[in-house]
Scaffold this motif. Structure first.
Motif, PDB file in Angstrom:
ATOM      1  N   VAL A  23      34.963  17.026   7.651  1.00 38.74           N
ATOM      2  CA  VAL A  23      34.310  17.956   8.723  1.00 38.74           C
ATOM      3  C   VAL A  23      35.888  19.050   9.022  1.00 38.74           C
ATOM      4  N   ALA A  24      34.866  19.813   9.663  1.00 34.95           N
ATOM      5  CA  ALA A  24      35.225  21.690  10.371  1.00 34.95           C
ATOM      6  C   ALA A  24      35.086  21.729  11.604  1.00 34.95           C
ATOM      7  N   LEU A  25      36.404  21.677  12.201  1.00 33.57           N
ATOM      8  CA  LEU A  25      36.137  21.998  13.390  1.00 33.57           C
ATOM      9  C   LEU A  25      36.776  23.321  13.565  1.00 33.57           C
ATOM     10  N   PRO A  26      35.975  23.744  15.569  1.00 36.08           N
ATOM     11  CA  PRO A  26      37.066  25.443  15.391  1.00 36.08           C
ATOM     12  C   PRO A  26      38.924  24.970  15.837  1.00 36.08           C
ATOM     13  N   THR A  27      39.397  26.261  15.640  1.00 38.24           N
ATOM     14  CA  THR A  27      40.386  26.379  15.629  1.00 38.24           C
ATOM     15  C   THR A  27      41.392  25.492  16.953  1.00 38.24           C
ATOM     16  N   LYS A  28      42.714  24.908  16.911  1.00 35.43           N
ATOM     17  CA  LYS A  28      42.550  24.804  18.343  1.00 35.43           C
ATOM     18  C   LYS A  28      43.078  25.612  19.197  1.00 35.43           C
ATOM     19  N   LYS A  29      42.350  26.603  19.075  1.00 34.10           N
ATOM     20  CA  LYS A  29      43.255  27.912  20.293  1.00 34.10           C
ATOM     21  C   LYS A  29      42.080  28.748  20.576  1.00 34.10           C
ATOM     22  N   ASN A  30      40.877  28.268  19.980  1.00 29.22           N
ATOM     23  CA  ASN A  30      39.841  27.864  20.225  1.00 29.22           C
ATOM     24  C   ASN A  30      38.992  26.775  21.585  1.00 29.22           C
ATOM     25  N   TRP A  31      39.721  26.149  21.272  1.00 32.25           N
ATOM     26  CA  TRP A  31      39.803  24.610  22.657  1.00 32.25           C
ATOM     27  C   TRP A  31      39.578  25.059  23.889  1.00 32.25           C
ATOM     28  N   GLU A  32      40.593  26.139  24.233  1.00 33.54           N
ATOM     29  CA  GLU A  32      40.532  26.332  25.478  1.00 33.54           C
ATOM     30  C   GLU A  32      39.404  26.433  26.418  1.00 33.54           C
ATOM     31  N   SER A  33      38.200  26.889  25.332  1.00 32.46           N
ATOM     32  CA  SER A  33      37.169  27.423  26.058  1.00 32.46           C
ATOM     33  C   SER A  33      35.609  26.966  26.468  1.00 32.46           C
ATOM     34  N   LEU A  34      36.757  25.590  25.452  1.00 33.76           N
ATOM     35  CA  LEU A  34      35.206  24.345  25.857  1.00 33.76           C
ATOM     36  C   LEU A  34      35.329  23.668  26.935  1.00 33.76           C
ATOM     37  N   GLU A  35      34.416  22.635  27.064  1.00 35.17           N
ATOM     38  CA  GLU A  35      34.602  21.673  28.493  1.00 35.17           C
ATOM     39  C   GLU A  35      35.625  20.751  28.149  1.00 35.17           C
ATOM     40  N   PHE A  36      36.119  20.141  28.518  1.00 30.28           N
ATOM     41  CA  PHE A  36      36.667  18.518  28.876  1.00 30.28           C
ATOM     42  C   PHE A  36      36.683  17.533  28.095  1.00 30.28           C
ATOM     43  N   LEU A  37      34.885  17.623  27.857  1.00 31.74           N
ATOM     44  CA  LEU A  37      34.734  16.416  27.682  1.00 31.74           C
ATOM     45  C   LEU A  37      34.474  16.894  25.642  1.00 31.74           C
ATOM     46  N   ASP A  38      34.730  17.654  25.602  1.00 36.40           N
ATOM     47  CA  ASP A  38      34.485  18.629  23.850  1.00 36.40           C
ATOM     48  C   ASP A  38      35.682  18.077  23.602  1.00 36.40           C
ATOM     49  N   ARG A  39      36.545  18.927  24.681  1.00 39.10           N
ATOM     50  CA  ARG A  39      37.437  18.759  23.819  1.00 39.10           C
ATOM     51  C   ARG A  39      38.685  17.719  23.581  1.00 39.10           C
ATOM     52  N   ALA A  40      38.101  16.713  24.298  1.00 39.20           N
ATOM     53  CA  ALA A  40      38.693  14.816  23.779  1.00 39.20           C
ATOM     54  C   ALA A  40      37.737  14.788  22.843  1.00 39.20           C
ATOM     55  N   LEU A  41      36.393  14.973  22.790  1.00 39.70           N
ATOM     56  CA  LEU A  41      35.989  14.206  20.904  1.00 39.70           C
ATOM     57  C   LEU A  41      36.316  14.805  19.722  1.00 39.70           C
ATOM     58  N   LEU A  42      37.191  16.374  20.085  1.00 34.38           N
ATOM     59  CA  LEU A  42      37.209  16.508  18.925  1.00 34.38           C
ATOM     60  C   LEU A  42      38.721  16.279  19.040  1.00 34.38           C
ATOM     61  N   GLU A  43      39.488  15.922  19.495  1.00 41.26           N
ATOM     62  CA  GLU A  43      40.610  14.802  19.692  1.00 41.26           C
ATOM     63  C   GLU A  43      39.728  13.802  18.321  1.00 41.26           C
ATOM     64  N   LYS A  44      39.581  12.870  19.270  1.00 45.02           N
ATOM     65  CA  LYS A  44      38.803  11.696  18.967  1.00 45.02           C
ATOM     66  C   LYS A  44      37.963  11.931  17.345  1.00 45.02           C
ATOM     67  N   ILE A  45      37.833  12.945  16.560  1.00 48.83           N
ATOM     68  CA  ILE A  45      37.239  13.822  15.682  1.00 48.83           C
ATOM     69  C   ILE A  45      37.830  13.393  14.691  1.00 48.83           C
ATOM     70  N   GLU A  46      39.134  14.240  15.185  1.00 45.51           N
ATOM     71  CA  GLU A  46      40.221  14.564  14.387  1.00 45.51           C
ATOM     72  C   GLU A  46      41.013  12.987  13.700  1.00 45.51           C
ATOM     73  N   ALA A  47      41.024  12.123  14.520  1.00 47.13           N
ATOM     74  CA  ALA A  47      41.488  10.437  14.369  1.00 47.13           C
ATOM     75  C   ALA A  47      40.402  10.119  13.615  1.00 47.13           C
ATOM     76  N   GLN A  48      39.095   9.888  13.771  1.00 45.00           N
ATOM     77  CA  GLN A  48      38.079   8.980  12.998  1.00 45.00           C
ATOM     78  C   GLN A  48      38.579   9.736  12.242  1.00 45.00           C
ATOM     79  N   ALA A  49      38.727  11.043  11.280  1.00 48.24           N
ATOM     80  CA  ALA A  49      38.315  11.614   9.912  1.00 48.24           C
ATOM     81  C   ALA A  49      39.568  10.722   8.943  1.00 48.24           C
ATOM     82  N   LYS A  50      41.041  11.167   9.938  1.00 48.92           N
ATOM     83  CA  LYS A  50      42.354  10.112   9.450  1.00 48.92           C
ATOM     84  C   LYS A  50      41.745   9.082   9.118  1.00 48.92           C
TER      85      LYS A  50
END
Length: 286
Positions: free
Chosen positions: A249-276
């Motif tokens: 799974v490929a996600l935007p770099t974390k430096k670009n997360w600030e431009s995302l909505e809070f829900l998207d940022r939270a989901l990206l963190e969960k996706i990272e954990a799921q992938a692992k």
């Protein structure tokens, strides 16, 4: 109609199993693109592209591009963080295409003009087979078509090896460019199966290869967030897939997360954990 290689019974072109002996006939989209007239037409386009490259003195660079597609290209599907999280969260969740989602009432139908374009395009190319196909793109990096979602799933080679085909461009653009109507035969030499994807890439893109071309990924796929400007080779995958089909799974770099909505940022963190958790590679792109 096709014939079963095992018992010689006639079977429908859309079937993946013989009606009589239940032998595996293979993915019907792959059988379509491997018809002799299709293979011969693509071979002619490929040879013409190689000859043109030789005249320009870029045959070696084109050979490097072809080798890169053969060895390194992968199937990528872009989606939203919400959709990807749901797919990873359950072992029972299947990735579904637009028609499957609307038929099962799990998503709303698109606006009429978009719904008509999508359904008519799929029908022109695939007829009854259309609801069975998932769509992706051919890529040499991990970014994919960001116009379809900021998260990307890169599929395992074994997932697509026997059931994926590739079309030279976006289906809608292809139908429009060739002015394809329901009663017209499809133009030949513009699609092939997964093992021969490099031949199609050369036939399409050889004129863009120069002696100093190094960034093959940008030659193969371009996406800046505007679907109208996307340039890519489209992949059609027969049947369903679940999280086991995902290699990365490929996600935007974390430096670009600030431009995302809070829900998207939270989901990206969960996706990272799921992938692992599921031993899926997790990477980032700019």
């Amino acid at each position: 109609m096709d014939s079963c290689p095992e018992c010689n019974a006639l079977t429908a072109w859309t079937a993946d199993r013989c009606f009589v002996c239940h032998s595996d006939l293979g993915a019907p989209n792959r059988r379509l693109v491997n018809q002799q007239h299709e293979r011969e037409a693509l071979e002619q386009r490929y040879q013409a592209a190689v000859a043109e490259a030789e005249q320009r003195g870029v045959k070696q660079a084109l050979a490097a591009f072809e080798a890169s597609i053969t060895n390194d290209s992968r199937a990528i599907i872009n989606t939203s963080a919400y959709f990807l999280y749901g797919l990873l969260d359950s072992e029972n969740q299947l990735y579904a295409n637009y028609r499957q989602q609307t038929a099962s009432a799990t998503r709303k139908v698109a606006e009429l003009i978009n719904d008509r374009q999508r359904c008519s395009t799929e029908s022109e190319l695939f007829g009854t087979l259309a609801p069975e196909l998932l769509y992706g793109a051919l890529t040499l990096d991990n970014k994919g078509l960001v116009s379809y979602g900021k998260c990307a799933m890169i599929l395992k080679d074994i997932t697509v090896r026997r059931k994926a085909t590739v079309l030279e461009e976006n289906s809608y653009d292809f139908v429009k460019r060739h002015d394809i109507r329901a009663f017209d035969p499809l133009p030949v030499g513009y699609w092939t199966d997964w093992p021969n994807r490099a031949q199609l890439a050369v036939a399409k893109l050889a004129t863009r290869i120069q002696s100093d071309t190094k960034d093959f990924a940008s030659v193969l796929l371009f996406s800046n967030g505007d679907r109208a400007q996307d340039q890519f080779i489209e992949i059609h995958i027969y049947g369903s897939l679940d999280r086991q089909a995902i290699a990365e799974v490929a996600l935007p770099t974390k430096k670009n997360w600030e431009s995302l909505e809070f829900l998207d940022r939270a989901l990206l963190e969960k996706i990272e954990a799921q992938a692992k958790c599921y031993d899926i590679t997790c990477s980032n792109y700019d």
